[in-house]
Design a protein around this motif. Structure first.
Motif, short mmCIF file in Angstrom:
data_model
loop_
_atom_site.label_atom_id
_atom_site.label_comp_id
_atom_site.label_asym_id
_atom_site.label_seq_id
_atom_site.Cartn_x
_atom_site.Cartn_y
_atom_site.Cartn_z
N ASN A 1 6.29 8.38 -2.92
CA ASN A 1 6.00 7.27 -3.83
C ASN A 1 5.01 7.60 -4.92
O ASN A 1 5.11 7.07 -6.03
CB ASN A 1 5.54 6.04 -3.03
CG ASN A 1 6.71 5.40 -2.32
OD1 ASN A 1 7.80 5.28 -2.87
ND2 ASN A 1 6.48 4.98 -1.09
N ARG B 1 10.88 2.85 -4.93
CA ARG B 1 9.80 2.60 -3.97
C ARG B 1 10.31 1.74 -2.81
O ARG B 1 10.01 2.01 -1.64
CB ARG B 1 8.61 1.94 -4.66
CG ARG B 1 7.39 1.80 -3.75
CD ARG B 1 6.20 1.23 -4.50
NE ARG B 1 5.67 2.17 -5.48
CZ ARG B 1 4.75 3.09 -5.22
NH1 ARG B 1 4.25 3.21 -4.02
NH2 ARG B 1 4.32 3.89 -6.17
N ASP C 1 4.82 9.30 2.45
CA ASP C 1 4.69 8.22 1.47
C ASP C 1 3.95 8.72 0.23
O ASP C 1 4.36 8.44 -0.91
CB ASP C 1 3.95 7.03 2.08
CG ASP C 1 3.72 5.91 1.08
OD1 ASP C 1 4.70 5.36 0.56
OD2 ASP C 1 2.54 5.61 0.80
N ASN D 1 12.55 4.00 -0.74
CA ASN D 1 11.69 4.95 -0.03
C ASN D 1 11.03 4.29 1.18
O ASN D 1 11.01 4.86 2.27
CB ASN D 1 10.60 5.49 -0.95
CG ASN D 1 11.13 6.39 -2.06
OD1 ASN D 1 12.29 6.80 -2.05
ND2 ASN D 1 10.28 6.67 -3.03
N ASN D 2 10.49 3.10 0.97
CA ASN D 2 9.80 2.41 2.06
C ASN D 2 10.73 2.02 3.19
O ASN D 2 10.34 2.06 4.37
CB ASN D 2 9.03 1.20 1.52
CG ASN D 2 7.85 1.62 0.67
OD1 ASN D 2 7.34 2.73 0.78
ND2 ASN D 2 7.40 0.74 -0.21
N LEU E 1 11.16 5.22 5.04
CA LEU E 1 9.92 5.54 5.76
C LEU E 1 9.80 4.70 7.02
O LEU E 1 9.38 5.21 8.07
CB LEU E 1 8.70 5.34 4.85
CG LEU E 1 8.52 6.40 3.77
CD1 LEU E 1 7.45 5.97 2.77
CD2 LEU E 1 8.19 7.76 4.37
#
Length: 163
Positions: free
Chosen positions: A47, A11, A43, A14-15, A18
């Protein structure tokens, strides 16, 4: 590393991507609102589905795109519609194209994602239309559909098309 730690780490990664994706879109001239919508869609995919449901990394998310739209998105996203399937697919393609540009995925992986979306989109649209039709005819909690009911719904749907 335990499962929760892996999910938390994915996460976080990923963020970070993003955020980079949003910055890239803004630099390309997209409006704040458009960039925000793309990030929201990706997202949700990364996520909520890829990481938390399928337990795989962002870079391998392209492999589960069919499962996402074929089942999970339609059941999990209360806002699912033909338009949101198209919009979300566009956002995901845009994100994975960005990942390709920064060498996080290979060209063939992006090509796989793109061809899967192109090939499966009519099926996903049909599924969400069928799902919405069944929601209207059989509101949640009032009726459990069985296989015969599903077959009947398909027949009714075909008859509706002929009218």
């Amino acid at each position: 590393m335990n499962e929760k730690a892996i999910i938390a780490n994915n996460r976080r990664v990923n963020n970070e991507y993003l955020d980079r994706f949003k910055k890239h879109m803004l630099e390309q001239g997209l409006s704040e609102r458009a960039a925000h919508n793309h990030v929201f869609n990706v997202d949700f995919f990364l996520n909520e589905f890829v990481n938390s449901y399928r337990y795989c990394s962002m870079a391998k998310g392209y492999m589960v795109i069919d499962e996402f739209f074929d089942d999970w998105f339609i059941e999990s996203a209360t806002w699912a519609s033909p338009a949101t399937i198209r919009e979300t697919a566009k956002s995901i393609k845009k994100f994975y194209k960005f990942l390709g540009a920064i060498y996080k995925i290979h060209d063939w992986e992006y090509s796989y994602l793109e061809s899967t979306i192109k090939e499966k989109m009519p099926h996903w649209i049909e599924l969400v239309e069928m799902w919405k039709l069944n929601e209207r005819r059989f509101p949640a909690g009032k009726y459990e559909m069985n296989e015969e009911d599903v077959e009947c719904q398909e027949i009714l749907r075909q008859l509706d098309r002929r009218r």
